[in-house]
Design a protein around this motif. Structure first.
Motif, mmCIF file in Angstrom:
data_model
loop_
_atom_site.group_PDB
_atom_site.id
_atom_site.type_symbol
_atom_site.label_atom_id
_atom_site.label_comp_id
_atom_site.label_asym_id
_atom_site.label_seq_id
_atom_site.Cartn_x
_atom_site.Cartn_y
_atom_site.Cartn_z
ATOM 1 N N ALA A 171 2.880 -2.383 -11.252
ATOM 2 C CA ALA A 171 1.917 -1.135 -11.610
ATOM 3 C C ALA A 171 0.501 -1.357 -11.034
ATOM 4 O O ALA A 171 0.009 -2.295 -10.754
ATOM 5 C CB ALA A 171 1.443 -1.411 -13.121
ATOM 6 N N GLN A 192 -2.943 0.763 -9.979
ATOM 7 C CA GLN A 192 -3.938 1.950 -10.382
ATOM 8 C C GLN A 192 -4.928 2.099 -9.257
ATOM 9 O O GLN A 192 -5.362 1.207 -8.307
ATOM 10 C CB GLN A 192 -4.627 1.245 -11.651
ATOM 11 N N GLU A 252 5.626 7.655 -8.326
ATOM 12 C CA GLU A 252 4.642 7.051 -9.605
ATOM 13 C C GLU A 252 3.584 6.326 -8.893
ATOM 14 O O GLU A 252 2.449 6.474 -9.449
ATOM 15 C CB GLU A 252 5.657 6.395 -10.394
ATOM 16 N N ARG A 262 -0.186 7.125 -9.317
ATOM 17 C CA ARG A 262 -1.291 6.185 -10.046
ATOM 18 C C ARG A 262 -2.401 5.861 -9.324
ATOM 19 O O ARG A 262 -3.379 5.596 -9.799
ATOM 20 C CB ARG A 262 -0.305 4.865 -10.536
#
Length: 183
Positions: A27, A29, A86, A90
């Motif tokens: 993930a 950010q 994605e 992000r």
């Protein structure tokens, strides 16, 4: 029936059932400001061997062989397309979606990724090479074609090692595309 159930469970445990693995980049950010407010990620083009459901590794002789009982959990082309979409979404301020573009107003730009190699090498690395093309319908950003050559170490020559390295390589590619769109 009571004696059959343990026998069936034993057979299932010993059968070497297929395991499925996700292409799951870490993930990310961020708030990188892109030159566009909306971006369409076109379906990623993968080579035939990388678009198959089997997880492959390169042997010492250069042959690609399937890791026993190891499959991708999703269609690899779809999974890579979604992961790139994605990741860029992000990391940036833009509205990012895979094709088909879901909004009524067209995206300001599109990125098309063509992968020439996506392979776990016998030297313990995963190699992701190819090119991406950025197109801008109204010339909001400069159109261009950019090559990439990404090599990521695999933690092991296992399905988990290949899956983890694939995710890391896709994350790196997404970062390169995000940087190109921020200029």
């Amino acid at each position: 029936m009571k004696t059959i159930l343990p026998f069936v469970l034993l057979l299932a445990a010993c059968s070497g059932a297929e395991q499925r693995f996700l292409i799951d980049p870490p993930a990310e950010q961020g708030a990188v400001r892109l030159g566009v407010s909306s971006l369409e990620v076109r379906d990623v083009s993968l080579p035939l061997y990388a678009d198959a459901s089997e997880i492959l590794l390169e042997g010492e002789d250069g042959a690609l062989t399937q890791i026993d009982n190891a499959l991708w959990a999703d269609d690899p082309g779809r999974a890579v397309t979604l992961a790139i979409s994605e990741q860029i979404g992000r990391r940036s301020s833009a509205a990012v979606a895979p094709e088909p573009w879901p909004l009524e107003e067209d995206a300001q730009a599109a990125v098309a990724v063509t992968v020439s190699q996506l392979v776990g090498r016998s030297n313990g690395t995963l190699q992701l090479t190819g090119q991406y093309a950025i197109s801008s319908y109204d010339r909001i950003v400069r159109e261009r074609i950019q090559r990439f050559d990404i090599s990521v170490p695999m933690t092991s020559a296992t399905p988990q090692g290949v899956a983890q390295a694939t995710g890391a390589a896709i994350s790196e590619l997404s970062g390169q595309i995000t940087t190109a769109l921020s200029r």
